[in-house]
Design a protein around this motif. Structure first.
Motif, mmCIF file in Angstrom:
data_model
loop_
_atom_site.group_PDB
_atom_site.id
_atom_site.type_symbol
_atom_site.label_atom_id
_atom_site.label_comp_id
_atom_site.label_asym_id
_atom_site.label_seq_id
_atom_site.Cartn_x
_atom_site.Cartn_y
_atom_site.Cartn_z
ATOM 1 N N THR A 1 0.844 -1.189 0.000
ATOM 2 C CA THR A 1 0.000 0.000 0.000
ATOM 3 C C THR A 1 0.880 1.239 0.000
ATOM 4 N N ALA A 2 0.278 2.357 -0.356
ATOM 5 C CA ALA A 2 1.037 3.613 -0.336
ATOM 6 C C ALA A 2 1.485 3.938 1.085
ATOM 7 N N GLU A 3 0.640 3.624 2.066
ATOM 8 C CA GLU A 3 0.961 3.929 3.451
ATOM 9 C C GLU A 3 2.172 3.117 3.933
ATOM 10 N N ASN A 4 2.190 1.826 3.619
ATOM 11 C CA ASN A 4 3.322 0.993 4.035
ATOM 12 C C ASN A 4 4.601 1.374 3.296
ATOM 13 N N THR A 5 4.451 1.728 2.027
ATOM 14 C CA THR A 5 5.624 2.138 1.252
ATOM 15 C C THR A 5 6.190 3.452 1.773
ATOM 16 N N LEU A 6 5.306 4.358 2.178
ATOM 17 C CA LEU A 6 5.747 5.625 2.749
ATOM 18 C C LEU A 6 6.586 5.391 4.008
ATOM 19 N N LYS A 7 6.165 4.454 4.843
ATOM 20 C CA LYS A 7 6.915 4.157 6.060
ATOM 21 C C LYS A 7 8.340 3.705 5.743
ATOM 22 N N LYS A 8 8.486 2.961 4.649
ATOM 23 C CA LYS A 8 9.805 2.461 4.267
ATOM 24 C C LYS A 8 10.693 3.556 3.672
ATOM 25 N N LEU A 9 10.073 4.551 3.058
ATOM 26 C CA LEU A 9 10.839 5.549 2.304
ATOM 27 C C LEU A 9 11.057 6.868 3.032
ATOM 28 N N ILE A 10 10.235 7.150 4.049
ATOM 29 C CA ILE A 10 10.210 8.496 4.619
ATOM 30 C C ILE A 10 11.536 8.917 5.236
ATOM 31 N N SER A 11 12.300 7.978 5.751
ATOM 32 C CA SER A 11 13.579 8.373 6.363
ATOM 33 C C SER A 11 14.576 8.856 5.318
ATOM 34 N N ASP A 12 14.533 8.274 4.122
ATOM 35 C CA ASP A 12 15.436 8.695 3.057
ATOM 36 C C ASP A 12 14.873 9.849 2.231
ATOM 37 N N TYR A 13 13.555 9.985 2.229
ATOM 38 C CA TYR A 13 12.894 11.047 1.454
ATOM 39 C C TYR A 13 11.872 11.745 2.353
ATOM 40 N N PRO A 14 12.334 12.531 3.317
ATOM 41 C CA PRO A 14 11.435 13.133 4.313
ATOM 42 C C PRO A 14 10.454 14.145 3.741
ATOM 43 N N PHE A 15 10.660 14.546 2.498
ATOM 44 C CA PHE A 15 9.818 15.580 1.878
ATOM 45 C C PHE A 15 8.628 15.002 1.117
ATOM 46 N N ILE A 16 8.468 13.694 1.078
ATOM 47 C CA ILE A 16 7.409 13.111 0.249
ATOM 48 C C ILE A 16 6.100 12.946 1.029
ATOM 49 N N SER A 17 5.017 12.864 0.280
ATOM 50 C CA SER A 17 3.698 12.587 0.859
ATOM 51 C C SER A 17 2.887 11.795 -0.158
ATOM 52 N N ILE A 18 1.912 11.068 0.322
ATOM 53 C CA ILE A 18 1.075 10.251 -0.557
ATOM 54 C C ILE A 18 0.243 11.162 -1.452
ATOM 55 N N ALA A 19 0.268 10.899 -2.741
ATOM 56 C CA ALA A 19 -0.483 11.712 -3.702
ATOM 57 C C ALA A 19 -1.978 11.570 -3.455
ATOM 58 N N SER A 20 -2.692 12.655 -3.601
ATOM 59 C CA SER A 20 -4.135 12.662 -3.335
ATOM 60 C C SER A 20 -4.901 11.851 -4.371
ATOM 61 N N ALA A 21 -5.863 11.073 -3.886
ATOM 62 C CA ALA A 21 -6.735 10.291 -4.763
ATOM 63 C C ALA A 21 -8.150 10.852 -4.775
ATOM 64 N N LYS A 22 -8.305 12.098 -4.332
ATOM 65 C CA LYS A 22 -9.622 12.733 -4.300
ATOM 66 C C LYS A 22 -9.843 13.515 -5.585
ATOM 67 N N PRO A 23 -10.849 13.132 -6.389
ATOM 68 C CA PRO A 23 -11.056 13.827 -7.662
ATOM 69 C C PRO A 23 -11.716 15.187 -7.467
ATOM 70 N N PRO A 24 -11.313 16.178 -8.240
ATOM 71 C CA PRO A 24 -11.982 17.477 -8.200
ATOM 72 C C PRO A 24 -13.326 17.398 -8.928
ATOM 73 N N THR A 25 -14.102 18.446 -8.865
ATOM 74 C CA THR A 25 -15.416 18.446 -9.523
ATOM 75 C C THR A 25 -15.291 18.374 -11.040
ATOM 76 N N SER A 26 -14.122 18.692 -11.576
ATOM 77 C CA SER A 26 -13.920 18.639 -13.031
ATOM 78 C C SER A 26 -13.727 17.217 -13.547
ATOM 79 N N VAL A 27 -13.677 16.251 -12.614
ATOM 80 C CA VAL A 27 -13.467 14.850 -12.991
ATOM 81 C C VAL A 27 -14.652 14.011 -12.539
ATOM 82 N N ALA A 28 -15.244 13.282 -13.482
ATOM 83 C CA ALA A 28 -16.335 12.355 -13.176
ATOM 84 C C ALA A 28 -15.764 10.956 -12.988
ATOM 85 N N VAL A 29 -16.346 10.203 -12.053
ATOM 86 C CA VAL A 29 -15.829 8.873 -11.728
ATOM 87 C C VAL A 29 -16.945 7.838 -11.810
ATOM 88 N N HIS A 30 -16.662 6.741 -12.491
ATOM 89 C CA HIS A 30 -17.552 5.585 -12.532
ATOM 90 C C HIS A 30 -16.790 4.440 -11.857
#
Length: 315
Positions: free
Chosen positions: A23-52
């Motif tokens: 998962t992104a969360e588990n991968t973040l735990k493994k990487l955060i010490s070497d890349y402290p500036f990273i964060s999980i990319a948002s998966a929330k769509p804006p209103t300009s994007v329709a989702v099925h």
């Protein structure tokens, strides 16, 4: 060792892998010490994007596989589609891993579908290729319903998904990889391939150094392909996209991390495609970890590279 016995033994090894922990969360735990500036990319769509969401594209007995389709909200004409295949060593991962990229593609005016497929814990090679082609067929069959340009389909994938995407696209028209071909008039061909940190050649010495090395626990490739190279040579060869490079191979975009082991065979694949004047591009995100596409600040630049490639090749 008889193949049936080997497969049974390998499946026994899966007992510790059934819990899908990639998962992104588990991968973040493994990487955060070497890349402290990273964060999980948002998966929330804006209103300009329709989702099925949770669209069933194929059913095997009582097992159904789904995909999620992301589109521009204002879509009123047929637009190109990108099918996105997640990674996870062929035995883990979730289609939601590529949701942030799908959203960026939809914001840029493209349709994007993230697909689930049968992992090695459920079905070995080549089941995942069958599934990817089934997803393409289903989406093409529903092109009118969802405003998809059925003549402009691309397939993209990350890591193991990059290998699956490459093999799916490189085997356009080969019935061996498409069980539905004889029963359907709908094509599973794609017009572009995008490989993010995925192998092109399982059989090369460098790939086998990592994927076929003797060890207590079989590698992901050994598990997926049903055995070590010496035991399943045909599968290792057959699953390598490089051996299908020909004049009909779609143009390819390779997006790479800073970890060279994950795109073994790429340069030889490009050399072979150059012989047929097939367009290829390589974009490297240097000094990034594998799975970089899951995280900011890298996800959007990677999506932008895909959009630029689509704009040039499909417009």
């Amino acid at each position: 060792m008889p193949k049936l016995v080997l497969v049974i033994l390998l499946l026994c090894c899966y007992s510790t892998a059934i819990a899908n922990s990639y998962t992104a969360e588990n991968t973040l735990k493994k990487l955060i010490s070497d890349y402290p500036f990273i964060s999980i990319a948002s998966a929330k769509p804006p209103t300009s994007v329709a989702v099925h969401k949770d669209l069933t594209y194929v059913t095997y007995g009582d097992r159904s596989l789904q995909l999620d389709l992301y589109q521009p909200s204002s879509l009123n004409e047929a637009r190109p589609l990108v099918i996105l295949v997640h990674g996870g060593g062929w035995q883990a991962g979730y289609r939601t891993h590529l949701t942030p990229i799908a959203i960026e593609l939809a914001k840029a005016g493209y349709n994007a579908a993230t697909i689930s497929y049968r992992l090695a814990t459920e079905a070995l090679y080549p089941a995942a290729i069958h599934d990817a082609k089934a997803a393409i067929r289903w989406l093409r069959a529903h092109a009118v319903d969802f405003h998809l340009d059925e003549q402009k389909f691309a397939i993209a994938g990350s890591s193991a998904g990059g290998q699956i995407a490459s093999l799916t696209g490189a085997t356009n028209g080969l019935d061996k990889f498409d069980p539905q071909a004889q029963q359907s008039s709908v094509s599973s061909d794609v017009q572009l391939i995008i490989n993010i940190d995925g192998l092109s050649d399982f059989t090369s010495a460098k790939a086998r150094k990592y994927e076929d090395a003797p060890r207590d626990k079989p590698t992901s490739a050994v598990l997926w392909l049903g055995g070590h190279y010496a035991e399943q040579t045909e599968n290792w060869h057959e699953a390598s996209p490089i051996f299908y490079a020909n004049e009909y191979t779609p143009p390819m975009l390779f997006i790479a991390s800073g970890r060279t082991r994950f795109y073994v065979g790429r340069e030889e694949m490009i050399r072979r495609l150059n012989q047929y004047n097939i367009h290829t591009e390589v974009v490297t995100f240097a000094e990034t970890p594998h799975s970089f596409w899951l995280f900011d600040p890298w996800m959007k630049p990677a999506a932008d590279v895909i959009v630029e490639f689509l704009d040039k090749e499909l417009e």
